[in-house]
Design a protein around this motif. Structure first.
Motif, PDB file in Angstrom:
ATOM      1  N   ASP A 145       0.821  -1.214   0.000  1.00  0.00           N
ATOM      2  CA  ASP A 145       0.000   0.000   0.000  1.00  0.00           C
ATOM      3  C   ASP A 145       0.854   1.264   0.000  1.00  0.00           C
ATOM      4  OD1 ASP A 145      -2.387  -1.305  -0.110  1.00  0.00           O
ATOM      5  OD2 ASP A 145      -2.937  -0.999   1.998  1.00  0.00           O
ATOM      6  N   PHE A 146       2.041   1.169   0.608  1.00  0.00           N
ATOM      7  CA  PHE A 146       2.896   2.369   0.698  1.00  0.00           C
ATOM      8  C   PHE A 146       3.276   2.894  -0.678  1.00  0.00           C
ATOM      9  CE2 PHE A 146       6.028  -0.857  -0.069  1.00  0.00           C
ATOM     10  CZ  PHE A 146       7.063  -0.223  -0.737  1.00  0.00           C
ATOM     11  N   ALA A 147       3.212   2.016  -1.695  1.00  0.00           N
ATOM     12  CA  ALA A 147       3.635   2.420  -3.036  1.00  0.00           C
ATOM     13  C   ALA A 147       2.463   2.767  -3.938  1.00  0.00           C
ATOM     14  CB  ALA A 147       4.463   1.295  -3.667  1.00  0.00           C
ATOM     15  N   ALA A 148       1.250   2.871  -3.357  1.00  0.00           N
ATOM     16  CA  ALA A 148       0.078   3.170  -4.173  1.00  0.00           C
ATOM     17  C   ALA A 148       0.233   4.518  -4.858  1.00  0.00           C
ATOM     18  CB  ALA A 148      -1.176   3.171  -3.304  1.00  0.00           C
ATOM     19  N   ALA A 149      -0.137   4.562  -6.157  1.00  0.00           N
ATOM     20  CA  ALA A 149       0.046   5.785  -6.939  1.00  0.00           C
ATOM     21  C   ALA A 149      -1.118   6.751  -6.803  1.00  0.00           C
ATOM     22  CB  ALA A 149       0.243   5.432  -8.422  1.00  0.00           C
TER      23      ALA A 149
END
Length: 350
Positions: free
Chosen positions: A333-337
């Motif tokens: 989730d930390f890399a969600a755009a």
């Protein structure tokens, strides 16, 4: 996904005539001291509960629950294994199984069966009164003596056996439906429901009854050389209960699945305490969690080597170590755009 409840302990192998195993107060306090949060209770053991009263009195059921909770555990399910066995008994086993019935019924198979049906129905009603939604049982067996086809089975023999088994269980399943309780048949050698195929044969004859479920115990599948992980994939919607019991199968040039009439210690297939056998419980717990099983992980101690109390104590920690607390977010989730529908279309060149 759901987090499996546990650890729980099946009390059938521990109830006895000496303290603390001879009373509801004592055995629940002991189970909590071993690290358990729940207990699965054999409904026919009068040292632990009065089944007739539990089926009649919600107030009595609240007393049972209250005392258990004061001691640190709850009731996970009731079990009617022994009574369910007597719903269908082939005459070859009459003498052996008479020991499961009251003395006055022994030698009278028809009266014994009627008593067993009543007992199972009372266990279902008591389960409802306790606020439970599942009950454990054996199916009983009419066809088991004919498992290996020699001499060749005559046409229609197995079909007649399963037709009769289904006819005996159908009104019990209908009572379970009225009470909102699943009957979880332990898929077990010695029962006509001993693998997936035989369960399906039964299920077809009860018209896919919604209350007919499985008690999943991988140890019985190890000893049959059945794929216990694939079984979870096939029957995910029908698995209503889970026993944590281990086993090992080490065939030799002298014996295999049938065991050569040897005692447990000398068999190729042996039950073991959790973690001491060959079951991949990491994979089992992972599959059950992923498929949304939200019942209890209940230790059933059966081991030909280890002392019961050691197996119980170690089993509680074993289950704790294997229960998977489900994730509340995706790891990436930390890399969600943070895109939206329009951005998604642009990313696809639309």
């Amino acid at each position: 996904m759901k987090t499996i409840k546990g650890p729980g302990l099946f009390l059938a192998q521990f109830a006895g005539d000496a303290a603390p195993f001879d009373s509801w107060e004592g055995i629940t306090r002991w189970a909590a001291g071993c690290g358990y949060l729940g207990v699965q209770v054999p409904s026919g053991d009068t040292r632990l509960m009065d089944l007739d009263l539990a089926a009649e009195s919600p107030a009595y059921c609240q007393e049972l629950l209250g005392q258990a909770q004061e001691n640190g555990v709850t009731i996970t399910e009731l079990s009617a294994h022994l009574q369910g066995q007597l719903v269908a008994v082939h005459p070859a086993y009459d003498t052996a199984f008479d020991g499961f019935a009251p003395p006055q019924l022994r030698g009278n198979p028809a009266a014994r069966q009627a008593w067993a049906v009543d007992q199972v129905k009372k266990t279902i009603t008591a389960s409802r009164n306790l606020g439970l939604t599942a009950m454990a049982s054996f199916s009983g067996a009419l066809a088991w003596p004919y498992l290996y086809p020699w001499p060749q089975r005559p046409p229609g023999l197995i079909e007649t056996a399963f037709d009769t088994l289904a006819a005996r269980w159908r009104p019990i399943l209908d009572h379970a439906e009225d009470c909102g309780v699943d009957i979880c048949y332990e898929i077990h050698p010695g029962e006509d429901l001993h693998d997936g195929i035989s369960f399906e044969m039964f299920l077809d004859r009860v018209d896919g009854h919604p209350r007919a479920k499985m008690l999943y115990d991988p140890s019985h599948y190890v000893l049959q050389c059945l794929d216990y992980l694939a079984n979870l994939d096939i029957y995910a919607e029908r698995i209503g209960m889970f026993h944590v019991k281990d086993a090992e199968f080490t065939p030799s040039g002298r014996q295999g699945v049938y065991g050569g009439y040897q005692p447990w210690l000398a068999r190729a297939g042996r039950f073991r305490s959790p973690g001491d056998g060959q079951v991949d419980f990491g994979a089992v717990f992972s599959k059950l969690t992923a498929m949304g099983f939200d019942g209890w992980a209940v230790v059933e101690w059966e081991c030909c080597l280890k002392h019961a109390e050691d197996g119980a104590r170690e089993g509680a920690q074993f289950v704790r170590d294997h229960i998977i607390r489900v994730a509340d977010r995706a790891f990436d989730d930390f890399a969600a755009a943070g895109t939206d529908a329009a951005a998604n279309r642009r990313m696809l060149g639309l």
